[in-house]
Scaffold this motif. Structure first.
Motif, PDB file in Angstrom:
ATOM      1  N   ARG A 189       0.839  -1.195   0.000  1.00  0.00           N
ATOM      2  CA  ARG A 189       0.000   0.000   0.000  1.00  0.00           C
ATOM      3  C   ARG A 189       0.874   1.245   0.000  1.00  0.00           C
ATOM      4  O   ARG A 189       1.651   1.471   0.926  1.00  0.00           O
ATOM      5  CB  ARG A 189      -0.909   0.024   1.224  1.00  0.00           C
ATOM      6  CG  ARG A 189      -1.762   1.294   1.285  1.00  0.00           C
ATOM      7  CD  ARG A 189      -2.713   1.303   2.454  1.00  0.00           C
ATOM      8  NE  ARG A 189      -2.020   1.347   3.726  1.00  0.00           N
ATOM      9  CZ  ARG A 189      -2.632   1.408   4.909  1.00  0.00           C
ATOM     10  NH1 ARG A 189      -3.945   1.379   4.958  1.00  0.00           N
ATOM     11  NH2 ARG A 189      -1.941   1.451   6.029  1.00  0.00           N
ATOM     12  N   SER A 192      -3.832   4.856  -0.019  1.00  0.00           N
ATOM     13  CA  SER A 192      -5.079   4.119   0.093  1.00  0.00           C
ATOM     14  C   SER A 192      -6.149   4.672  -0.843  1.00  0.00           C
ATOM     15  O   SER A 192      -5.993   5.733  -1.442  1.00  0.00           O
ATOM     16  CB  SER A 192      -5.573   4.153   1.534  1.00  0.00           C
ATOM     17  OG  SER A 192      -5.815   5.492   1.928  1.00  0.00           O
ATOM     18  N   GLU A 407      -6.339   0.198   0.283  1.00  0.00           N
ATOM     19  CA  GLU A 407      -6.265  -0.086   1.711  1.00  0.00           C
ATOM     20  C   GLU A 407      -5.800  -1.511   1.959  1.00  0.00           C
ATOM     21  O   GLU A 407      -5.029  -1.782   2.871  1.00  0.00           O
ATOM     22  CB  GLU A 407      -7.623   0.168   2.357  1.00  0.00           C
ATOM     23  CG  GLU A 407      -8.042   1.635   2.265  1.00  0.00           C
ATOM     24  CD  GLU A 407      -9.419   1.892   2.847  1.00  0.00           C
ATOM     25  OE1 GLU A 407      -9.936   1.010   3.548  1.00  0.00           O
ATOM     26  OE2 GLU A 407      -9.967   2.971   2.591  1.00  0.00           O
TER      27      GLU A 407
END
Length: 761
Positions: A189, A192, A407
């Protein structure tokens, strides 16, 4: 002294250019090239190995070895000296190859008579596509000029190999090909968010076809014209970004683009390009050559903050090449009239602004990092970015339907309609979360039951300090001083360091700033200092160990900090402390500098606070003695956790194996909080653990109320903390600390979900 090698290099490059034009057959052309190199460099052997599927290096052409070994001799990446060149993407030189620990003998080559070895990687777009080797019967000490000449030739060979004439394009990728079934891939990630769109495959670097030039002045003029055009383009981009981005995005992205513009003006980078042009290369080939060399050097450094600057280098190089070659920018090449997701190896911050922002929905990268500047621009554009998706450009086809779950750090390739509908519903939920974060931007970081939390920033460059006002952070909890050393290209002197630290202190204003003394060595080599590869660089000669072995380096830095902080409060801490004796030795050096100031009548800081980074588990059993000596303590969670579990946090198979929210980690932190509270010593945590909402909630519930993180994490962490009832969560977590489970993450997620707490995790 340099005239002869340059002249020889130019003559050899001309000979190679003639050969390329004379021989239409690709194999014969390559064979004649190695023959010419052998003659021009006065070597008995010149060979070319090409990377094949399965991470193999195959002998494709040779002058001097047994010709029957061509297409038969193969070495794995990392095997033998040839494999070592490919695995490190660095030149390898051995005056006596047989004595080198990596030497691997292949009897079919009949190379037993050749002692000396020099090999350089063949690079294209920063990737190794082969290896060029020269050998001599007698011991020969290949010098920097020899290596420079081979690296220049390697640029040419890299393009010959990947032209499609020698090896079919389909043979240059792995054997699994491109599938058409729905696929889910997990990466890293970087920013997000959720997005749905069509895939656009982005390859920034234009293809170079003109490698050499007889007219140096003309090439230098082409370079300067392209630089002027590029700077005008970047200035326009910065102006547009400042005017067109939403006010809520702040100005962080503009500051990033300003630093990008400074990167594009770096004198050292430009001088190296001009020097390459003077050896007979074209302007575009010189840009690519310097880029390959710089990328190879930066790849030796594992520090994520420094490696993140690689994407800036890639983007600037591609942009400069586009201006040199007169190619169009990306704006005319994206998928028309559709929402799209960019698939790339890596991206710099400016690349995203070339696209139609109304249609750009997200980014998938084969590389990338959380500290990359592209993350800042992505945040301003509010689009998700997922990195570390291996072979994304090969596994995804242009036009494929894609979903990005930023996310969860996942991408879905060719998802079904039910999956798409589910994500559309989640996008609505995310908009609700965004509104909550925006509302908390200017509010204090206080929990729902009244516990104040100090949110601090990690920094390393002036551009980071600029984010203090934008984020309302309480100060700088960790300033990585070694970053400035890396940007100088050499160890900065006392005056330079003093001025730099003074600028940082002045920029921080009333907010406090904690300097970490230089943490180099291991995987962060110091400029102009011999670098010796170590099997475990994270646990090697680095941090305070290196500084104590080079006391003049540390004393000069401490002297600069004292001088820059005169009349103000100075806070500094020593990294990688493993035992009390190390801390005492470092503190003694500081005391010596303080006495020196007093003897000379120099002004001192109004107050000096000295702390230590707790990263080495051995300190956990020395806490009573340590806490009597320090004014504050900072947990370096990234290193501490990897050392606790003996698990490389940078390893593909180990980085996610152990969880920060495991009972052992949380017990260690609870004990540290209790011991520091008893001793009255402030405790801070600096690291990725502080930057993730679920982990931050756990830390605060255990009594750790000072967290230092990247600027981009402060908003989500603040919004999370303001929803938290510390008393409730503390009671729940304490009941789980004796658990033998791998992690309590799932239970914590259920806890916050039951109480309606919205988190970005």
């Amino acid at each position: 002294m340099l005239t002869a090698p340059v002249t020889t290099s130019k003559k050899l490059l001309k000979d190679l250019r003639d050969i390329i034009g004379r021989y239409p057959d690709a194999r014969e052309r390559l064979q004649q090239v190695v023959k010419a190199i052998a003659t021009g460099m006065v070597v008995e052997v010149c060979s070319v190995y090409i990377k094949r599927p399965g991470d193999l290096l195959e002998l494709f052409a040779t002058q001097g070895l047994n010709p029957s070994a061509i297409n038969k001799t193969r070495l794995r990446i990392g095997e033998g000296l040839v494999g070592l060149v490919a695995s490190t993407a660095q030149p390898v030189v051995a005056a006596n190859a047989w004595e080198h620990p990596n030497f691997a003998y292949r009897p079919e080559t009949e190379e037993e008579n050749f002692k000396s070895f020099c090999g350089v990687p063949l690079l294209l777009g920063g990737r190794v596509v082969g290896v060029l080797v020269v050998q001599n019967i007698k011991q020969r000490h290949y010098n920097d000029d020899d290596i420079e000449q081979l690296e220049t030739i390697a640029i040419l060979l890299g393009y010959l190999i990947t032209s499609g004439d020698l090896i079919k394009p389909e043979e240059q990728v792995g054997s699994d090909g491109i599938g058409l079934m729905p696929t889910r891939l997990t990466g890293l990630r970087i920013h997000s968010g959720l997005a749905i769109g069509r895939a656009f495959l982005y390859n920034a670097a234009p293809r170079i076809t003109r490698m050499m030039s007889d007219n140096t002045d003309e090439e230098l003029a082409r370079l300067q014209k392209a630089l002027d055009e590029m700077h005008v383009s970047i200035s326009g981009m910065i102006e547009d970004a400042a005017n067109d981005m939403p006010v809520a995005a702040g100005q962080e992205h503009v500051e990033v683009l300003e630093s990008y513009r400074l990167f594009a003006s770096d004198k050292g980078w430009l001088n190296r390009i001009r020097e390459s042009i003077r050896t007979g290369l074209s302007a575009e080939a010189s840009v690519q050559k310097v880029h390959n060399e710089t990328r190879a050097r930066m790849n030796l450094i594992n520090d994520p903050y420094i490696r993140a600057r690689l994407s800036d280098l890639e983007d600037i190089t591609a942009r400069l090449l586009q201006h040199i070659l007169g190619e169009e920018t990306l704006m005319a090449r994206h998928i028309a009239d559709q929402d799209f997701i960019v698939i790339a190896r890596d991206l710099g911050p400016a690349a995203l602004l070339d696209f139609d922002r109304k249609r750009l929905r997200g980014v998938v990268l084969e590389e990338g990092s959380q500290t990359a500047h592209v993350a800042v621009v992505a945040r301003a554009l509010d689009i998700p970015v997922v990195g570390k998706i291996g072979d994304a450009l090969r596994r995804i086809e242009s036009g494929d339907s894609l979903i990005i779950d930023g996310e969860g750090a996942e991408i879905y390739i060719r998802p079904g309609e039910e999956v798409i509908q589910s994500f559309r519903e989640n996008i609505v939920l995310r908009e609700k979360r965004k509104a909550q974060y925006a509302a908390a931007r200017n509010l204090p970081a206080i929990t729902a039951d009244g516990v104040p939390v100090s949110l601090l920033m990690n920094a390393g460059l002036p551009i980071d300090i600029d984010q203090l006002d934008a984020t309302n952070a309480d100060g700088i909890g960790l300033f990585r001083t070694e970053i400035s050393f890396m940007t100088y290209g050499q160890v900065p002197g006392l005056a330079e360091q003093t001025e730099f630290y003074k600028q940082m202190i002045d920029a921080a204003g009333y907010r406090h700033i904690v300097f970490r003394t230089i943490d180099v060595g291991g995987d962060k080599p110091l400029p102009n200092m011999p670098h010796h590869a170590e099997e475990n660089p994270a646990m090697g000669w680095r941090g305070l160990r290196l500084a104590l072995d080079m006391p003049s380096l540390l004393r000069q830095q401490l002297r600069a900090m004292l001088r820059a902080s005169k009349g103000k409060r100075l806070q500094l801490m020593f990294p990688m402390v493993a035992e009390i004796a190390e801390f005492d030795a470092a503190k003694n050096l500081l005391d010596m500098e303080v006495r020196r100031f007093k003897e000379r009548g120099e002004d001192l800081p109004s107050q000096i606070a000295v702390g230590a980074m707790l990263e080495v588990p051995a300190l956990l059993w020395q806490l009573p003695a340590l806490l009597k000596r320090v004014d504050f303590l900072s947990i370096g969670s990234n290193d501490l956790i990897q050392f606790l579990f003996a698990s490389d946090r940078g390893g593909a198979r180990t980085s996610l194996r152990y969880d920060a929210l495991s009972p052992p980690v949380l017990r260690v932190i609870r004990n540290l909080v209790e011991e520091c509270d008893k001793a009255g010593v402030p405790l801070t945590l600096c690291g990725e653990m502080a930057a993730r909402p679920l982990e931050a909630m756990a830390l605060v519930s255990l009594g750790l109320n000072r967290l230092s993180m990247s600027a981009s994490s402060i908003g989500p962490i603040k919004a999370t903390i303001r929803q938290l009832n510390v008393a409730q969560l503390r009671a729940y977590i304490l009941s789980l600390l004796d658990s033998t489970e791998h992690s309590i993450r799932g239970k914590l997620k259920a806890f916050v979900a039951d109480r309606g707490i919205l988190i970005q995790d």
